[in-house]
Design an enzyme around this catalytic site. Structure first.
Site, short mmCIF file in Angstrom:
data_model
loop_
_atom_site.label_atom_id
_atom_site.label_comp_id
_atom_site.label_asym_id
_atom_site.label_seq_id
_atom_site.Cartn_x
_atom_site.Cartn_y
_atom_site.Cartn_z
N HIS A 29 0.86 -0.66 0.15
CA HIS A 29 0.05 -0.12 -0.32
C HIS A 29 1.31 1.29 0.12
O HIS A 29 0.65 2.23 0.40
CB HIS A 29 -0.83 0.02 1.52
N GLU A 60 9.89 7.57 -17.54
CA GLU A 60 8.83 8.74 -17.41
C GLU A 60 8.45 8.04 -18.95
O GLU A 60 7.19 7.52 -19.92
CB GLU A 60 9.47 9.85 -17.39
N SER A 102 15.39 20.90 -17.59
CA SER A 102 14.23 21.42 -17.64
C SER A 102 14.50 23.28 -18.19
O SER A 102 16.17 23.54 -18.32
CB SER A 102 13.60 22.31 -16.56
#
Ligand code: ARG
Length: 463
Positions: free
Chosen positions: A161, A295, A282
């Protein structure tokens, strides 16, 4: 707008030339030209067989083969002129053959249809791609095993979890991914077995009246046998669906893997870092170093699931035998192949650049009461029923939270408030090292077992 039809191998029965739009709409050569090598391979095996059963002469066979070989050379050296007017890879090659060697080239298509030809080409192509992907899986697996050997005793929190559950070794965690990739490889090998039969000989749908020798063709092309029903042979695309399902599972595994790497690299977690060469920055935030490779892999998973859905939907509701719908199998299949291959290459490159912050992992494991189950097991060994032990430990954890301590930081009298069976030897089980090395059985997280698991997989990979 219409165009001239005289060039088309099927032009004979037509009185009007094909509409230009129809040519654009029906062509597949822009993407199926990647099957050229297999198309030629299949044609060579086919004409050898035609010569063997005396449908064509040996000389004709040799002429056709040398014509096809020249075509392959001109394709490989980018000299070949592909034409959308000629629809697909098959008609482009056949037309070039007739141009190259004259009328004898017209004998190539004897006893064969593009329907069984394309089914053969895709099987040959996919068989090679499966072998390549299995190699790529092995490379990714080897990279994982390498990292797991370095990290076989690194302690980290194991989660359920997404909550700290029990301590595990990072090596053990890495080996979980290795198990998944190993199953993926087995699935591909299984798919390969079923696809490796020859459909050629089914012709358009009903077989052919020539005295063909299908086994001989199968043998030349490395197939294990021949398909058993001509209608099924030209319409079956199960193998493409099976492959895409196996590819989807690979992507699902890589996507889960990606998700964990992304979480672990976040500042909030700080468990791992990845090499600068395998991250990107970035354009606005100068400090950023982003895990774009995982990703993208996670993102590309959707494409491959889409390819699987396209293929399943393509086949749903198609009556026997061949329908032009089947031409739509290629782009999805090719995309699944290309994507899976790229993602495996990405992981093989990325994994060796992963560095581990052992202290961070250890601290997190120590702070999450990860040895609570060990304390319960200790109480059971000392006479409590497991449910009672569970209750006692629950209370102990509550007390530790209130006093801002970990379990092993509690002193003996504090622990004994909850059960008098607790003695000094309890601290051995409250330590993370004790907890992990106690799970020393097949499939357990003990460093000893991680080493054994690595050795076992190493053997299986290199089999
Ligand atoms: N380009 C077609 C395909 O990919 C080849 C078979 C076409 N057969 C036909 N009868 N139109 O499926």
């Amino acid at each position: 707008m219409t165009t001239d039809n005289t060039e088309k191998p099927w032009g004979g029965r037509f009185t009007a030339p094909t509409d230009e739009f129809v040519e654009i709409f029906t062509e597949s050569v822009s993407y199926d030209q990647r099957l050229a090598h297999y198309d030629i391979m299949g044609s060579i095996a086919h004409v050898r067989m035609l010569a063997k059963v005396s449908v064509i002469t040996k000389t004709e066979c040799e002429q056709i083969i040398s014509g096809l070989e020249q075509i392959e050379e001109s394709i490989n050296s980018n000299q070949f002129k592909w034409s959308t007017k000629l629809e697909d890879v098959h008609m482009n090659i056949e037309t070039a053959l007739v141009k190259g060697i004259g009328d004898v080239g017209k004998k190539l298509h004897t006893g064969r249809s593009r329907n069984d030809q394309v089914a053969t080409d895709i099987r040959l192509y996919l068989r090679d791609e499966i072998d390549l992907i299995c190699e790529k899986l092995n490379e990714a697996l080897n990279a994982l095993l390498e990292l797991a050997s370095e990290q076989y005793d690194t302690i980290m929190p194991g989660f359920t979890h997404m909550q700290s559950a029990q301590p595990v070794t990072f090596g053990h965690h890495l080996m979980a991914w290795a198990e998944m990739l190993l199953r993926d490889r087995a699935r591909l090998q299984d798919c390969r077995k079923r696809l490796n039969v020859l459909p050629l000989g089914a012709a358009a749908l009903a077989g052919t009246s020539y005295p063909i020798d299908r086994e001989y063709v199968a043998e030349q092309l490395g197939f294990d046998g021949v398909t058993q029903n001509s209608l099924d042979s030209v319409s079956d695309r199960d193998f493409a669906i099976e492959f895409s399902a196996a590819a989807s599972l690979i992507m699902m595994h890589l996507s889960r893997f990606s998700e964990e790497l992304i979480i672990w690299m976040s500042q909030a977690n700080g468990f791992i870092d990845m090499g600068d060469a395998w991250c990107t920055g970035s354009s606005i935030m100068p400090q950023k170093k982003n895990p774009d490779i995982p990703e993208l892999v996670r993102g590309k998973t959707g494409r491959v699931y889409g390819d699987l859905m396209s293929l399943l939907t393509l086949m749903k509701g198609q009556p026997l035998a061949y329908n032009r719908d089947n031409q739509e199998d290629k782009e999805s299949l090719f995309d699944a192949i290309d994507t899976v291959k790229m993602c495996l290459i990405a992981y093989t490159g990325l994994i060796p650049t992963i560095t581990v912050n052992r202290e961070k992992m250890y601290q997190m494991a120590a702070s999450g009461f990860a040895t609570a189950t060990d304390l319960a097991d200790y109480l059971v060994v000392n006479g409590l029923a497991f449910r009672d032990a569970h209750e006692v430990v629950g209370k102990t954890v509550q007390f530790a939270i209130q006093h801002n301590k970990t379990l092993s930081e509690l002193i003996l009298p504090e622990l004994q408030q909850f059960s008098d069976v607790i003695k000094d030897d309890v601290f051995a089980v409250l330590e993370l090292e004790g907890s992990i090395s106690a799970r020393n059985h097949v499939g357990g997280t003990a460093p000893e077992q991680v080493k054994l698991a690595i050795a076992r997989l190493k053997k299986l990979i290199n089999e």
